[in-house]
Scaffold this motif. Sequence first.
Motif, PDB file in Angstrom:
ATOM      1  N   ASN A  20      55.073  39.168  39.823  1.00 42.60           N
ATOM      2  CA  ASN A  20      55.760  38.924  41.085  1.00 42.60           C
ATOM      3  C   ASN A  20      55.385  39.981  42.130  1.00 42.60           C
ATOM      4  O   ASN A  20      55.182  39.669  43.304  1.00 42.60           O
ATOM      5  CB  ASN A  20      57.271  38.902  40.846  1.00 42.60           C
ATOM      6  CG  ASN A  20      58.001  38.227  41.977  1.00 42.60           C
ATOM      7  OD1 ASN A  20      57.521  37.244  42.538  1.00 42.60           O
ATOM      8  ND2 ASN A  20      59.154  38.765  42.343  1.00 42.60           N
ATOM      9  N   GLN A  21      55.271  41.230  41.654  1.00 39.24           N
ATOM     10  CA  GLN A  21      54.860  42.318  42.557  1.00 39.24           C
ATOM     11  C   GLN A  21      53.476  42.044  43.126  1.00 39.24           C
ATOM     12  O   GLN A  21      53.234  42.218  44.308  1.00 39.24           O
ATOM     13  CB  GLN A  21      54.778  43.632  41.770  1.00 39.24           C
ATOM     14  CG  GLN A  21      56.090  44.232  41.424  1.00 39.24           C
ATOM     15  CD  GLN A  21      56.601  45.081  42.576  1.00 39.24           C
ATOM     16  OE1 GLN A  21      57.396  44.581  43.363  1.00 39.24           O
ATOM     17  NE2 GLN A  21      56.144  46.302  42.694  1.00 39.24           N
ATOM     18  N   ALA A  22      52.560  41.636  42.240  1.00 39.35           N
ATOM     19  CA  ALA A  22      51.182  41.386  42.668  1.00 39.35           C
ATOM     20  C   ALA A  22      51.128  40.259  43.693  1.00 39.35           C
ATOM     21  O   ALA A  22      50.394  40.337  44.688  1.00 39.35           O
ATOM     22  CB  ALA A  22      50.306  41.050  41.461  1.00 39.35           C
ATOM     23  N   LEU A  23      51.932  39.218  43.469  1.00 38.28           N
ATOM     24  CA  LEU A  23      51.958  38.092  44.411  1.00 38.28           C
ATOM     25  C   LEU A  23      52.529  38.546  45.757  1.00 38.28           C
ATOM     26  O   LEU A  23      52.000  38.211  46.819  1.00 38.28           O
ATOM     27  CB  LEU A  23      52.810  36.941  43.849  1.00 38.28           C
ATOM     28  CG  LEU A  23      52.245  36.223  42.622  1.00 38.28           C
ATOM     29  CD1 LEU A  23      53.300  35.338  41.986  1.00 38.28           C
ATOM     30  CD2 LEU A  23      51.023  35.391  42.984  1.00 38.28           C
ATOM     31  N   ALA A  24      53.603  39.325  45.688  1.00 42.81           N
ATOM     32  CA  ALA A  24      54.227  39.806  46.929  1.00 42.81           C
ATOM     33  C   ALA A  24      53.236  40.659  47.723  1.00 42.81           C
ATOM     34  O   ALA A  24      53.106  40.528  48.945  1.00 42.81           O
ATOM     35  CB  ALA A  24      55.488  40.602  46.601  1.00 42.81           C
ATOM     36  N   GLN A  25      52.517  41.531  47.012  1.00 42.67           N
ATOM     37  CA  GLN A  25      51.541  42.393  47.702  1.00 42.67           C
ATOM     38  C   GLN A  25      50.420  41.570  48.335  1.00 42.67           C
ATOM     39  O   GLN A  25      49.871  41.941  49.367  1.00 42.67           O
ATOM     40  CB  GLN A  25      50.948  43.406  46.731  1.00 42.67           C
ATOM     41  CG  GLN A  25      51.875  44.604  46.522  1.00 42.67           C
ATOM     42  CD  GLN A  25      51.524  45.417  45.289  1.00 42.67           C
ATOM     43  OE1 GLN A  25      50.454  45.243  44.708  1.00 42.67           O
ATOM     44  NE2 GLN A  25      52.428  46.284  44.878  1.00 42.67           N
ATOM     45  N   ALA A  26      50.102  40.452  47.705  1.00 45.76           N
ATOM     46  CA  ALA A  26      49.035  39.600  48.248  1.00 45.76           C
ATOM     47  C   ALA A  26      49.569  38.599  49.270  1.00 45.76           C
ATOM     48  O   ALA A  26      48.821  37.796  49.816  1.00 45.76           O
ATOM     49  CB  ALA A  26      48.350  38.851  47.105  1.00 45.76           C
ATOM     50  N   GLY A  27      50.875  38.647  49.518  1.00 50.20           N
ATOM     51  CA  GLY A  27      51.474  37.750  50.516  1.00 50.20           C
ATOM     52  C   GLY A  27      51.605  36.313  50.040  1.00 50.20           C
ATOM     53  O   GLY A  27      51.638  35.385  50.855  1.00 50.20           O
ATOM     54  N   VAL A  28      51.667  36.112  48.716  1.00 53.15           N
ATOM     55  CA  VAL A  28      51.807  34.746  48.176  1.00 53.15           C
ATOM     56  C   VAL A  28      53.284  34.456  47.906  1.00 53.15           C
ATOM     57  O   VAL A  28      53.923  35.167  47.125  1.00 53.15           O
ATOM     58  CB  VAL A  28      51.010  34.593  46.852  1.00 53.15           C
ATOM     59  CG1 VAL A  28      51.224  33.200  46.259  1.00 53.15           C
ATOM     60  CG2 VAL A  28      49.536  34.867  47.078  1.00 53.15           C
ATOM     61  N   PRO A  29      53.840  33.418  48.527  1.00 57.46           N
ATOM     62  CA  PRO A  29      55.239  33.077  48.256  1.00 57.46           C
ATOM     63  C   PRO A  29      55.430  32.643  46.804  1.00 57.46           C
ATOM     64  O   PRO A  29      54.579  31.940  46.258  1.00 57.46           O
ATOM     65  CB  PRO A  29      55.517  31.897  49.198  1.00 57.46           C
ATOM     66  CG  PRO A  29      54.386  31.881  50.168  1.00 57.46           C
ATOM     67  CD  PRO A  29      53.215  32.511  49.504  1.00 57.46           C
ATOM     68  N   ALA A  30      56.527  33.068  46.212  1.00 56.92           N
ATOM     69  CA  ALA A  30      56.787  32.706  44.810  1.00 56.92           C
ATOM     70  C   ALA A  30      58.260  32.367  44.629  1.00 56.92           C
ATOM     71  O   ALA A  30      59.126  32.885  45.339  1.00 56.92           O
ATOM     72  CB  ALA A  30      56.398  33.845  43.879  1.00 56.92           C
ATOM     73  N   LEU A  31      58.498  31.493  43.676  1.00 58.72           N
ATOM     74  CA  LEU A  31      59.859  31.095  43.338  1.00 58.72           C
ATOM     75  C   LEU A  31      59.981  31.140  41.828  1.00 58.72           C
ATOM     76  O   LEU A  31      59.067  30.729  41.113  1.00 58.72           O
ATOM     77  CB  LEU A  31      60.101  29.646  43.821  1.00 58.72           C
ATOM     78  CG  LEU A  31      61.384  28.968  43.361  1.00 58.72           C
ATOM     79  CD1 LEU A  31      62.597  29.557  44.079  1.00 58.72           C
ATOM     80  CD2 LEU A  31      61.319  27.460  43.637  1.00 58.72           C
ATOM     81  N   ARG A  32      61.099  31.661  41.335  1.00 58.55           N
ATOM     82  CA  ARG A  32      61.296  31.667  39.880  1.00 58.55           C
ATOM     83  C   ARG A  32      62.422  30.712  39.510  1.00 58.55           C
ATOM     84  O   ARG A  32      63.528  30.816  40.040  1.00 58.55           O
ATOM     85  CB  ARG A  32      61.637  33.073  39.397  1.00 58.55           C
ATOM     86  CG  ARG A  32      61.851  33.142  37.896  1.00 58.55           C
ATOM     87  CD  ARG A  32      61.932  34.595  37.431  1.00 58.55           C
ATOM     88  NE  ARG A  32      62.050  34.679  35.994  1.00 58.55           N
ATOM     89  CZ  ARG A  32      63.187  34.851  35.335  1.00 58.55           C
ATOM     90  NH1 ARG A  32      64.334  34.936  35.993  1.00 58.55           N
ATOM     91  NH2 ARG A  32      63.199  34.934  34.021  1.00 58.55           N
ATOM     92  N   LEU A  33      62.105  29.786  38.616  1.00 55.75           N
ATOM     93  CA  LEU A  33      63.108  28.857  38.105  1.00 55.75           C
ATOM     94  C   LEU A  33      63.303  29.123  36.629  1.00 55.75           C
ATOM     95  O   LEU A  33      62.330  29.279  35.900  1.00 55.75           O
ATOM     96  CB  LEU A  33      62.648  27.406  38.268  1.00 55.75           C
ATOM     97  CG  LEU A  33      62.367  26.903  39.686  1.00 55.75           C
ATOM     98  CD1 LEU A  33      61.824  25.477  39.636  1.00 55.75           C
ATOM     99  CD2 LEU A  33      63.644  26.940  40.524  1.00 55.75           C
TER     100      LEU A  33
END
Length: 388
Positions: free
Chosen positions: A346-359
């Motif tokens: 999740n950190q890596a995605l946030a740093q790359a500016g990729v939106p993420a959702l956890r279900l």
Amino acid sequence: MADDSFAFFSQTVQDPWKAAKEWKEKTGGAVIGWLPADVPEELIMAAGALPVAIVGSGGTINLADAHLQVWACSFARSGLELALRGDLSFLDGVVIPQTCDTTRTLYGIWRHCFPGRWVEVYLLPRQVERPSAAAYLREELLRLKAALEKLTGREITPTGLARAWELNASCRRLLGRLYDWHAAHPEAFSSEDLYTIIRAATLVPKEDLLPRLQGLVAALGVTEVSQAELAAAGMGRGKQRVFLSGSLAAPADIFSLFEEAGLTVVGDDLHLGYRYLFPAEPAGEDPLGWIIARQLHLPPTGYLNPVGVDRRHYLLEALKRRGAKGLVFLHLRFCEPENYDYYDLNQALAQAGVPALRLETDFQGTSLGQIATRLEAFAEMLGGGIDA
Ligand code: SF4
């Protein structure tokens, strides 16, 4: 999907054990259930047996609670429930891969609950980057091979194994084509249809599956999809394109919620998704070596990383390659390997500016209404829902 060629796949998933029971009655062969993921179906096929993937249903988990804690994942609990209920009594044996502490425990429980019934563990190497991993895996496969030969009374020869590999690889190639076609042409069929096809592929004899897949590919006019086509699809308008990350998708109808929210699944690292259809070219003359090479180079997942691959980088690149705008973590409640990876990913995605959702979902008792709402909100965040 309206096409008649698809009916075979949807009917198979609706009545998951029918094909295996019919095959057993017709051939008198052994049916071996395997728990996802990574069990080498080729080895089972080369022993003259039929591999069938065991995935639980959304029904109530009751009997399994006497053996597995309620904080074990519902995949393991619902699989055990099926067996305790007698739904799997047609199986001649079961292979349980050791993917985590839960499956390690499950193997012991299975032996305890079904004394005298054939059950084998499949011990995957953990440190796949070590040179010893291949040697270790070879010994493990030889152990499993000997156990299967003893059960079926049939020797697994290199020729038989190569034939099983080729049949399996042909099915994987066609599944891969459909997988890419869906990502490039999401209007052709839904994500729900795609994962129905993949699930059905784990339930029927590959000899029957191959012509069905060929028929579907022909009916849909599916051809090879280039990387440029995939990238162009990612820039088009329409549904928002997402990548799924997790172990197993549950409940079974969750994919319809993605569609309804205006999301198309264009890639995944699920056990019964890309991991199942991951292609591999055989190198050399030794079919056991082909299985080993494929296993050691499978995409990263919560419990295994292939040689020299960081899952964070893998996911970011896979998202780009598949033209996905965001990532949905589809986590089974209490799936420890995925939970452990989540923070870093999740950190890596946030740093790359990729939106993420956890279900967080379960094989039973997941609140679909709440998930639908969250998916709709995520689709809007990505730039709009179905009509954008
Ligand atoms: S890897 Fe996750 S889903 Fe699979 S058995 Fe282990 S805890 Fe359950």
